[in-house]
Design a protein around this motif. Structure first.
Motif, PDB file in Angstrom:
ATOM      1  N   GLY A  72      38.244  30.724  34.093  1.00  0.00           N
ATOM      2  CA  GLY A  72      36.676  30.734  33.993  1.00  0.00           C
ATOM      3  C   GLY A  72      36.181  31.738  34.694  1.00  0.00           C
ATOM      4  N   CYS A  73      35.171  31.138  35.795  1.00  0.00           N
ATOM      5  CA  CYS A  73      34.307  31.903  36.603  1.00  0.00           C
ATOM      6  C   CYS A  73      34.411  31.496  38.023  1.00  0.00           C
ATOM      7  N   CYS A  75      26.236  42.413  31.009  1.00  0.00           N
ATOM      8  CA  CYS A  75      26.594  40.809  31.194  1.00  0.00           C
ATOM      9  C   CYS A  75      27.318  40.144  29.902  1.00  0.00           C
ATOM     10  N   HIS A  76      27.953  39.105  30.238  1.00  0.00           N
ATOM     11  CA  HIS A  76      28.694  38.097  29.280  1.00  0.00           C
ATOM     12  C   HIS A  76      28.209  37.029  29.226  1.00  0.00           C
ATOM     13  N   TRP A 128      22.982  33.383  35.457  1.00  0.00           N
ATOM     14  CA  TRP A 128      22.128  32.600  34.786  1.00  0.00           C
ATOM     15  C   TRP A 128      22.644  31.450  34.280  1.00  0.00           C
ATOM     16  N   VAL A 129      22.403  30.381  34.415  1.00  0.00           N
ATOM     17  CA  VAL A 129      22.708  28.908  33.914  1.00  0.00           C
ATOM     18  C   VAL A 129      21.595  28.359  32.919  1.00  0.00           C
ATOM     19  N   VAL A 173      27.161  35.951  33.009  1.00  0.00           N
ATOM     20  CA  VAL A 173      27.874  36.682  34.075  1.00  0.00           C
ATOM     21  C   VAL A 173      27.605  38.068  34.081  1.00  0.00           C
ATOM     22  N   CYS A 174      27.116  38.753  34.936  1.00  0.00           N
ATOM     23  CA  CYS A 174      26.880  40.306  34.937  1.00  0.00           C
ATOM     24  C   CYS A 174      28.019  40.889  35.833  1.00  0.00           C
TER      25      CYS A 174
END
Length: 182
Positions: free
Chosen positions: A97-98, A61-62, A104-105, A87-88
């Motif tokens: 970005g994403c 994850c990051h 997870w947030v 982010v995994c």
């Protein structure tokens, strides 16, 4: 330099938060959080703890911090900038970005928009497929955990309690310990 120096310099220059946002490219909501003290420490201490845990355990994850655009549904219909996100899957990371739901947030509540975190973002994150959502309220010293995969793991914690992550197994964050010395 600390926040008091920044406030003094801001006042001397006659700048508003909107001016600073325009000059820096940082969203005005983030600038507001910085100058209100809402992002003073929990955000960065949490970010460092999560990042350290991932590295130590050689995780895939990051972790990222705002400003970092997240296109929740993979398009421009809903773009958010969570305070912290994990982010995994590299598949949803782009040069912008994403593109898709993070795993997870974490949002740090500010006095000016707490209902935004507790209502609007909660519903958006659940609908988009975020696995876990934490709302950290430094004013009440509470952490609300919403585990969208297992509602039985959703709970509310105080700053003195270790808050377990449903995404990063083995990680528990104790905000009280992090805040000591700040």
């Amino acid at each position: 330099m600390d926040i008091s120096d920044l406030k003094r310099m801001k006042k001397e220059a006659g700048l508003t938060n909107a001016d600073i946002a325009g000059l820096s490219g940082i969203p005005v909501s983030t600038v507001n959080k910085i100058f209100s003290g809402a992002t003073k420490n929990p955000r960065y201490a949490t970010l460092l703890e999560i990042e350290s845990f991932i590295r130590k355990n050689k995780g895939k994850c990051h972790v990222y911090a705002s400003p970092f655009d997240v296109r929740l549904f993979g398009d421009a219909s809903t773009i958010v900038q969570p305070d912290i996100l994990v982010v995994c899957s590299r598949d949803i990371l782009t040069e912008k970005g994403c593109s898709g739901a993070p795993d997870w947030v974490i949002e740090i509540v500010s006095r000016s928009n707490s209902s935004h975190d507790y209502v609007r973002k909660l519903m958006q994150y659940q609908k988009a497929g975020v696995r876990e959502y934490w709302i950290v309220d430094p004013f009440q010293e509470l952490i609300s955990v919403f585990n969208f995969e297992d509602a039985g793991k959703s709970a509310q914690y105080g700053y003195s309690e270790a808050v377990p992550s449903g995404v990063l197994e083995g990680l528990a964050v104790c905000f009280g310990e992090m805040m000591e010395g700040y």
